[in-house]
Design an enzyme around this catalytic site. Sequence first.
Site: not given
Ligand code: PRP
Length: 183
Positions: A98-99, A151, A164, A102
């Site tokens: 994962e990136d 952010f 990205r 949150d």
């Molecule tokens: C982001 C990130 C995780 C998630 C984390 O994805 O890559 O998958 O949010 O958030 P959380 O811990 O609050 O659940 P995003 O929905 O932004 O999609 P993306 O990776 O396609 O930009």
Amino acid sequence: MTPDLEKVLIPSEDIQLKVRELGAEVTRDYAGERPLLVCILRGGVVFLGDLMRAVDLPCEIDFMDISSYGAGTSSSGVVRILKDLEEDITGRHVLIVEDIVDTGLTLSYLTRALLARKPASLEVCSLLTKPSRRKVEINVKYLGFEVPDEFVVGYGLDYAGAYRNLPDIGVLKPEVIGGGAQA
Ligand code: PRP
């Protein structure tokens, strides 16, 4: 640096060093195995690309795309699988890539869903964590950096689909995001 960034939080060189460290840890921990690295689209894709080349083992990759229901840019915790894995993970050593973690709601759902498929092991590797935003506890075995509740974009992380491709991770100027929340 794009003029939309207020500041660079983690320069590319620091990211690359950390990714090599994480890759070495994964290489050590999975020695003798053939782990499956599961990238969560789309943010995790840049990290996966670098991490997999820092893993000195035979490994495979697969992808999942998930979407949280709910308004705005904040995670709601209700998650829908848009694209599932191609691989059967029963009996496999699975590492989720994962990136950012949150609130933790996405990974909480995902780990439950994947554990039901009976992998031999399931761990999480996340480049970033925002502990101040956590709603559920998540065990992130391989972690890059903690970031403050700002952010952040770059190295896979987007705002409205953009940024990205930035090699650094940085914070957008407030006038660019207009008060939106992360994820
Ligand atoms: C982001 C990130 C995780 C998630 C984390 O994805 O890559 O998958 O949010 O958030 P959380 O811990 O609050 O659940 P995003 O929905 O932004 O999609 P993306 O990776 O396609 O930009």
